[in-house]
Design a protein around this motif. Structure first.
Motif, PDB file in Angstrom:
ATOM      1  N   MET A 171      33.968  38.371 -19.244  1.00  0.00           N
ATOM      2  CA  MET A 171      32.576  37.941 -19.040  1.00  0.00           C
ATOM      3  C   MET A 171      32.218  38.141 -17.575  1.00  0.00           C
ATOM      4  SD  MET A 171      32.099  34.475 -21.249  1.00  0.00           S
ATOM      5  CE  MET A 171      30.334  34.662 -21.542  1.00  0.00           C
ATOM      6  N   GLN A 172      30.949  38.313 -17.325  1.00  0.00           N
ATOM      7  CA  GLN A 172      30.421  38.342 -15.968  1.00  0.00           C
ATOM      8  C   GLN A 172      30.187  36.881 -15.568  1.00  0.00           C
ATOM      9  OE1 GLN A 172      29.803  41.320 -14.675  1.00  0.00           O
ATOM     10  NE2 GLN A 172      29.075  40.417 -12.738  1.00  0.00           N
ATOM     11  N   VAL A 173      30.783  36.426 -14.474  1.00  0.00           N
ATOM     12  CA  VAL A 173      30.627  35.008 -14.136  1.00  0.00           C
ATOM     13  C   VAL A 173      29.750  34.840 -12.888  1.00  0.00           C
ATOM     14  CG1 VAL A 173      31.797  32.821 -13.663  1.00  0.00           C
ATOM     15  CG2 VAL A 173      32.927  34.545 -15.096  1.00  0.00           C
ATOM     16  N   ILE A 174      28.679  34.077 -13.043  1.00  0.00           N
ATOM     17  CA  ILE A 174      27.829  33.738 -11.896  1.00  0.00           C
ATOM     18  C   ILE A 174      27.813  32.210 -11.780  1.00  0.00           C
ATOM     19  CG2 ILE A 174      26.394  35.820 -12.055  1.00  0.00           C
ATOM     20  CD1 ILE A 174      24.278  34.250 -13.521  1.00  0.00           C
ATOM     21  N   ALA A 175      27.592  31.714 -10.569  1.00  0.00           N
ATOM     22  CA  ALA A 175      27.627  30.247 -10.434  1.00  0.00           C
ATOM     23  C   ALA A 175      26.626  29.784  -9.392  1.00  0.00           C
ATOM     24  CB  ALA A 175      29.031  29.785 -10.068  1.00  0.00           C
ATOM     25  N   TYR A 176      26.171  28.544  -9.575  1.00  0.00           N
ATOM     26  CA  TYR A 176      25.246  27.912  -8.626  1.00  0.00           C
ATOM     27  C   TYR A 176      25.856  26.598  -8.172  1.00  0.00           C
ATOM     28  CZ  TYR A 176      21.301  25.157  -6.973  1.00  0.00           C
ATOM     29  OH  TYR A 176      20.478  24.357  -6.214  1.00  0.00           O
ATOM     30  N   ASP A 177      26.090  26.491  -6.881  1.00  0.00           N
ATOM     31  CA  ASP A 177      26.582  25.237  -6.294  1.00  0.00           C
ATOM     32  C   ASP A 177      26.279  25.284  -4.803  1.00  0.00           C
ATOM     33  OD1 ASP A 177      28.017  23.083  -5.217  1.00  0.00           O
ATOM     34  OD2 ASP A 177      29.550  23.197  -6.789  1.00  0.00           O
ATOM     35  N   ILE A 231      25.083  29.067 -20.416  1.00  0.00           N
ATOM     36  CA  ILE A 231      25.013  28.196 -19.228  1.00  0.00           C
ATOM     37  C   ILE A 231      25.899  26.989 -19.488  1.00  0.00           C
ATOM     38  CG2 ILE A 231      23.539  26.712 -17.786  1.00  0.00           C
ATOM     39  CD1 ILE A 231      21.171  28.562 -18.542  1.00  0.00           C
ATOM     40  N   THR A 232      26.795  26.725 -18.565  1.00  0.00           N
ATOM     41  CA  THR A 232      27.654  25.549 -18.720  1.00  0.00           C
ATOM     42  C   THR A 232      27.573  24.710 -17.448  1.00  0.00           C
ATOM     43  OG1 THR A 232      29.906  24.798 -19.202  1.00  0.00           O
ATOM     44  CG2 THR A 232      29.740  26.929 -18.093  1.00  0.00           C
ATOM     45  N   LEU A 284      19.066  28.187  -8.483  1.00  0.00           N
ATOM     46  CA  LEU A 284      19.398  27.885  -9.876  1.00  0.00           C
ATOM     47  C   LEU A 284      18.598  28.792 -10.815  1.00  0.00           C
ATOM     48  CD1 LEU A 284      20.767  26.057 -11.987  1.00  0.00           C
ATOM     49  CD2 LEU A 284      18.853  24.479 -11.758  1.00  0.00           C
ATOM     50  N   GLU A 285      17.339  29.020 -10.432  1.00  0.00           N
ATOM     51  CA  GLU A 285      16.464  29.828 -11.289  1.00  0.00           C
ATOM     52  C   GLU A 285      17.063  31.218 -11.541  1.00  0.00           C
ATOM     53  OE1 GLU A 285      12.353  29.763 -10.097  1.00  0.00           O
ATOM     54  OE2 GLU A 285      11.973  31.613 -11.230  1.00  0.00           O
ATOM     55  N   ASP A 286      17.664  31.808 -10.492  1.00  0.00           N
ATOM     56  CA  ASP A 286      18.246  33.146 -10.644  1.00  0.00           C
ATOM     57  C   ASP A 286      19.390  33.121 -11.654  1.00  0.00           C
ATOM     58  OD1 ASP A 286      16.469  34.005  -8.794  1.00  0.00           O
ATOM     59  OD2 ASP A 286      17.881  33.935  -7.099  1.00  0.00           O
ATOM     60  N   GLY A 290      16.597  21.686 -17.622  1.00  0.00           N
ATOM     61  CA  GLY A 290      15.536  20.972 -18.337  1.00  0.00           C
ATOM     62  C   GLY A 290      14.396  21.907 -18.697  1.00  0.00           C
ATOM     63  N   LYS A 291      13.231  21.290 -18.861  1.00  0.00           N
ATOM     64  CA  LYS A 291      12.041  22.014 -19.322  1.00  0.00           C
ATOM     65  C   LYS A 291      11.763  23.288 -18.511  1.00  0.00           C
ATOM     66  CE  LYS A 291       7.455  20.435 -20.247  1.00  0.00           C
ATOM     67  NZ  LYS A 291       6.545  19.364 -19.877  1.00  0.00           N
ATOM     68  N   GLU A 292      11.787  23.134 -17.178  1.00  0.00           N
ATOM     69  CA  GLU A 292      11.455  24.272 -16.298  1.00  0.00           C
ATOM     70  C   GLU A 292      12.461  25.404 -16.473  1.00  0.00           C
ATOM     71  OE1 GLU A 292       8.642  24.494 -14.660  1.00  0.00           O
ATOM     72  OE2 GLU A 292       8.251  22.535 -15.590  1.00  0.00           O
ATOM     73  N   GLN A 293      13.725  25.038 -16.620  1.00  0.00           N
ATOM     74  CA  GLN A 293      14.772  26.059 -16.734  1.00  0.00           C
ATOM     75  C   GLN A 293      14.655  26.783 -18.082  1.00  0.00           C
ATOM     76  OE1 GLN A 293      15.299  22.966 -15.364  1.00  0.00           O
ATOM     77  NE2 GLN A 293      15.282  23.986 -13.367  1.00  0.00           N
ATOM     78  N   PHE A 294      14.371  26.028 -19.160  1.00  0.00           N
ATOM     79  CA  PHE A 294      14.258  26.692 -20.462  1.00  0.00           C
ATOM     80  C   PHE A 294      13.051  27.633 -20.505  1.00  0.00           C
ATOM     81  CE2 PHE A 294      16.919  22.988 -21.967  1.00  0.00           C
ATOM     82  CZ  PHE A 294      18.050  23.757 -22.183  1.00  0.00           C
ATOM     83  N   LYS A 295      12.052  27.370 -19.632  1.00  0.00           N
ATOM     84  CA  LYS A 295      10.883  28.261 -19.573  1.00  0.00           C
ATOM     85  C   LYS A 295      11.279  29.654 -19.104  1.00  0.00           C
ATOM     86  CE  LYS A 295       7.051  25.186 -18.530  1.00  0.00           C
ATOM     87  NZ  LYS A 295       6.428  24.563 -17.372  1.00  0.00           N
TER      88      LYS A 295
END
Ligand code: NAD
Length: 526
Positions: A163-169, A198-199, A188-190, A213-218
């Motif tokens: 898998m291609q792994v990307i992360a936000y922290d 998404i985990t 996070l948006e990217d 949440g809502k904004e991310q699912f958009k």
């Protein structure tokens, strides 16, 4: 060491406590009132997530010195009340990380291949595969939110699926992402826009509640699959419900819910959501690890040793524990010398870290210095947890500074204690494998290995004084192990430090202070 275990832990942990000489009561069925009635007898309390360790309990827990949380979160423990009373709170954050990471992988596969649905069909007598078709992981992108212990274990495992792994922290430096070969996303948006899966692996904080949440699912890809094996609510359940209804989310896997332990969520009705009942840490190995680790930490805390996972203390990385231990001992020793040599109330403590020690996180060493500083006057009430609070309450300002190099030594800690009338300084270093040396006291230079009993005398620099002191000690049957002299040529004064094998009486000290030329003498106990 009397320890109460109020919620079940692995037998191995209980055995460990007993082996270490503790008296252990395992009483998981106590009512709240019964707990309050008996807690006063105990030095240590071990809980899981149910026992409420709060102000009410602290008020009854007059002997309590440590609370061990067998597990990770400490939501059921009121930290301020513990810190205020010098109670150390320890947990076991690393004991179950592999189990949680492996469950994450299990949930991810279970949800994207609909394994629970297939299982149900076969059990109900059907071999029909309709509507069970899944997707492969190979070539897909997984976005990991929170790249700490579990996040990085999940990354390593998913890379083996190609898998291609990307992360936000945002709190992790670039080097760690590089080390794991994971692409860091600044926003996070990217991550959300690119991810097929998404985990989430963050703690539950104000900032992370509903982080997906809502904004991310958009902006998420249609057909994204999400996993929450961290804490209930990090993926907003209402927003997820909506996104499942709109088929933005193809499947979800949830180990943790907001409404635990009584699941009350519309997500229950979706066949494409797979649940486990907060089972991330539910493996034989994790439970044994948790039990053993909490037992070891509670024992260490009761013995006054530093604990790597004390929640109300800075944490010490496991691999650096040995070098830290040497510095902690040195710091505490330097601190302990002050009130045994001087009487003036401390107004300010300036700590200077130079050389090697300046490259590490020294906050816990400063705590060791303060612990040592106040211990001779406050005795056992001071520990690593309350040392800085005690300093604050006593109006003592503490400053810390660092210098990258130092003359003559690879590493040096200097403590400067400023009182109303004078400034006292003491410096120490570490040689080889953790051997500590005091190298300076008030401008007198030494190469002194601290010993449990030391006589520190200041005298006029003239012949005969050492001999007289030696005679007095000899007559008093006090054996001298080593002797060091520090000279201050300008003031024609000397400081003598004698390591002795036993305590000395007040009379002996008085005899020594009566020797002509001796300006002052103190017994220091380390
Ligand atoms: P960790 O502290 O090692 O890592 C958490 C990471 O989240 C840190 O790197 C931190 O920088 C990052 N983070 C914090 N705020 C963030 C934000 N706003 N955005 C992005 N990243 C952020 O923790 P861990 O041991 O890896 O545990 C992760 C989670 O898993 C925790 O919530 C823990 O409680 C949970 N957990 C669950 C189970 C279970 O049974 N399901 C078991 C163990 C741990």
């Amino acid at each position: 060491m009397k320890i109460l275990i109020s919620e079940k832990i692995a037998d191995k942990g209980i055995e460990k406590l007993i082996q270490e000489g503790a008296t252990v009561d395992v009483l998981p069925k106590l009512t709240r009132q019964e707990l309050l009635d008996v807690i006063g007898k105990y030095d240590g309390l071990i809980v899981r997530s149910v026992t409420k360790v709060n102000e009410e309990l602290y008020q009854h827990a007059t002997n309590l010195k440590v609370v061990g949380r067998a597990g990770n979160g400490v939501d059921n423990i009121e930290m301020e009340g513990a810190t205020k009373r010098g109670i150390i709170v320890v947990n076991t954050p690393e004991s179950n990380v592999v189990s949680a990471a492996e469950l994450t992988i299990g949930l991810l596969l279970a949800s994207c291949r609909n394994i629970p649905g297939g299982n149900e069909r076969v059990r109900s007598g059907s071999y029909d595969r309709a509507n069970l078709k899944g997707v492969e992981l190979q070539g897909k992108t997984v976005g990991i939110v929170g790249f700490g212990r579990i996040g990085s274990l999940v990354a390593t495992r998913l890379k083996s699926f190609d898998m291609q792994v990307i992360a936000y922290d945002p709190y992790i430096n670039d080097a760690r992402f590089k080390k794991f070969g994971v692409e860091k996303k600044e926003k996070l948006e990217d991550l959300v826009k690119e991810a097929d899966f998404i985990t989430v692996h963050t703690p539950k904080t104000k900032e992370t509640i509903g982080i997906i949440g809502k904004e991310q699912f958009k902006v998420a890809k249609k057909g994204v699959r999400v996993i929450n094996c961290a804490r209930g609510g990090i993926i907003d359940e209402e927003a997820l419900n909506d996104a499942l209804n709109k088929k933005i989310v193809a499947s979800a896997a949830i180990d943790v819910l907001v409404s635990e332990p009584h699941p009350n969520t519309p997500l229950i009705d979706f066949p494409n959501v797979v649940f486990t009942p907060h089972a991330g840490a539910d493996t034989v190995e994790a439970q044994d690890n948790v039990g053993l680790t909490v037992a070891q930490e509670v024992i260490s805390a009761l013995r006054g040793e530093i604990v790597p996972n004390a929640v109300n203390l800075p944490t010490i990385p496991k691999q650096e524990f040995e070098s830290f231990s040497a510095y902690l001992k040195l710091g505490e020793t330097l601190g302990k010398m002050y009130y045994q040599l001087e009487k003036d109330a401390v107004e300010k403590v300036e700590i200077v870290y130079s050389g090697d020690v300046a490259t590490i996180d020294t906050s816990v060493i400063s705590l060791a210095i303060l612990k040592g500083l106040f211990e001779p006057v406050l005795q056992e009430k001071v520990n690593y947890v309350n040392a800085s609070l005690i300093a604050k309450n006593r109006g003592v300002t503490v400053t810390e500074s660092k210098k990258s190099t130092v003359e003559s030594y690879l590493t040096l800690i200097q403590m400067k204690v400023i009182s109303k009338n004078k400034t006292f300084t003491i410096s120490g270093t570490i040689f080889g494998k953790g051997e500590m040396r005091i190298v300076e006291i008030n401008g007198f230079t030494f190469d002194l290995t601290p010993r449990p009993y030391m006589l520190v005398a200041e005298n006029i620099d003239k012949p005969g004084i050492v001999g007289q002191i030696g005679t007095i000690l000899g007559v008093s049957k006090v054996n001298i192990a080593t002797m060091q002299l520090g000279i201050n040529d300008q003031e024609k004064r000397a400081m003598m430090v004698l390591a002795i094998d036993s305590d000395v009486s007040v009379d002996v000290l008085q005899f020594i202070s009566g020797v002509e030329g001796v300006l002052k003498v103190h017994l220091v106990k380390i």
